[in-house]
Write an enzyme that holds these catalytic residues in place. Structure first.
Site, PDB file in Angstrom:
ATOM      1  N   ASP A 176      50.281  41.471  39.366  1.00 47.35           N
ATOM      2  CA  ASP A 176      50.440  40.250  40.365  1.00 47.35           C
ATOM      3  C   ASP A 176      49.298  39.445  39.902  1.00 47.35           C
ATOM      4  O   ASP A 176      48.507  39.932  38.857  1.00 47.35           O
ATOM      5  CB  ASP A 176      49.757  40.828  41.758  1.00 47.35           C
ATOM      6  CG  ASP A 176      49.503  39.618  42.499  1.00 47.35           C
ATOM      7  OD1 ASP A 176      50.511  38.736  42.539  1.00 47.35           O
ATOM      8  OD2 ASP A 176      48.658  39.630  43.122  1.00 47.35           O
TER       9      ASP A 176
ATOM     10  N   ASP B 110      47.434  36.394  41.499  1.00 50.68           N
ATOM     11  CA  ASP B 110      46.446  35.909  42.464  1.00 50.68           C
ATOM     12  C   ASP B 110      45.625  36.970  43.165  1.00 50.68           C
ATOM     13  O   ASP B 110      46.140  38.012  43.864  1.00 50.68           O
ATOM     14  CB  ASP B 110      47.123  35.102  43.347  1.00 50.68           C
ATOM     15  CG  ASP B 110      47.627  33.731  43.285  1.00 50.68           C
ATOM     16  OD1 ASP B 110      47.222  32.968  42.191  1.00 50.68           O
ATOM     17  OD2 ASP B 110      48.757  33.537  43.479  1.00 50.68           O
TER      18      ASP B 110
ATOM     19  N   ASP C 299      47.120  43.213  44.630  1.00 46.96           N
ATOM     20  CA  ASP C 299      45.836  43.188  45.570  1.00 46.96           C
ATOM     21  C   ASP C 299      46.525  43.210  47.254  1.00 46.96           C
ATOM     22  O   ASP C 299      45.697  43.253  47.813  1.00 46.96           O
ATOM     23  CB  ASP C 299      44.983  42.264  45.377  1.00 46.96           C
ATOM     24  CG  ASP C 299      45.421  40.832  45.914  1.00 46.96           C
ATOM     25  OD1 ASP C 299      45.020  40.233  46.741  1.00 46.96           O
ATOM     26  OD2 ASP C 299      46.502  40.506  45.179  1.00 46.96           O
TER      27      ASP C 299
END
Length: 220
Positions: free
Chosen positions: A8, A10, A165
């Site tokens: 990922d 961000d 996250d």
């Protein structure tokens, strides 16, 4: 044997919370809607910008979403200076690259903005593929973006690890049949992440290398 890693972007590689909030806030306010606060952003972190728009202003008509998306892409570049590279991100990518692991980014932001973020930190060269919002009809937590990234890297899904996250990252990785590594550097509450049962939970991205070394050593 793990041969590739899908990250990922961000809050996994970069801290972009304020950039996203500022860009979304400016976009909505310019059209006469309410702005976006941090609480609203956190509630949809890992999903698409359309989900954020709908959460912030449920009255937005669907036909206006494309216009808002285009404005958001421009506003994102205005505020990109607020984005910061997370600690040990560069070192992690360098270490994995040195082991000849293939890498990709899967993100719910536009591919254009994602590439610009990577280029701004001189990270783009580490990745063999960047899968953005416009590249699949379904988005995380659907496995489709992970499947597309694995295909672009030329790898079977069982040979990749997915690092992210949010609960959406973990759900997408598990649905794809990949190893899932949750990193707690974002704003998603830990209980939401744990509900998706990631294979590993780490506090810093640098630990990805150790996990992959351990997994691959079992195959030797």
């Amino acid at each position: 044997m793990i041969k590739g890693v899908v990250f990922d972007l961000d809050n996994t590689l970069v801290d972009s919370v304020e950039t996203i909030r500022q860009a979304a806030d400016a976009t909505l306010r310019s059209k006469g809607f309410r702005g976006v606060d941090l609480e609203t952003l956190v509630s949809v972190m890992g999903l698409t910008i359309f989900d954020l728009f709908r959460r912030a202003e449920p009255a937005i008509e669907e036909e206006r979403m494309k216009e808002l998306f285009l404005d958001y892409k421009e506003n994102y570049m205005r505020f990109i200076g607020s984005t910061k590279l997370l600690p040990k991100a560069r070192e992690t990518l360098e270490a994995l690259s040195a082991k000849n692991l293939k890498m990709a980014v899967v993100t719910t932001k536009s591919r254009y903005n994602a590439v610009k973020v990577l280029e701004s930190f001189d990270l783009a060269h580490y990745f063999g593929a960047v899968v953005g919002f416009e590249d699949t009809d379904n988005h995380k937590p659907s496995p489709d973006p992970i499947i597309k990234a694995a295909s672009a890297l030329g790898l079977d899904l069982g040979a990749i690890a997915v690092v992210g996250d949010t609960d959406a990252d973990v759900a997408a990785g598990k649905a794809a049949g990949a190893v899932t590594i949750a990193v707690t550097t974002g704003v998603t509450p830990i209980h939401k992440i744990l509900e998706k049962r990631p294979d590993y939970v780490i506090g810093n991205i640098i630990e990805v290398e150790r996990i992959i070394n351990d997994l691959n050593s079992r195959q030797d």
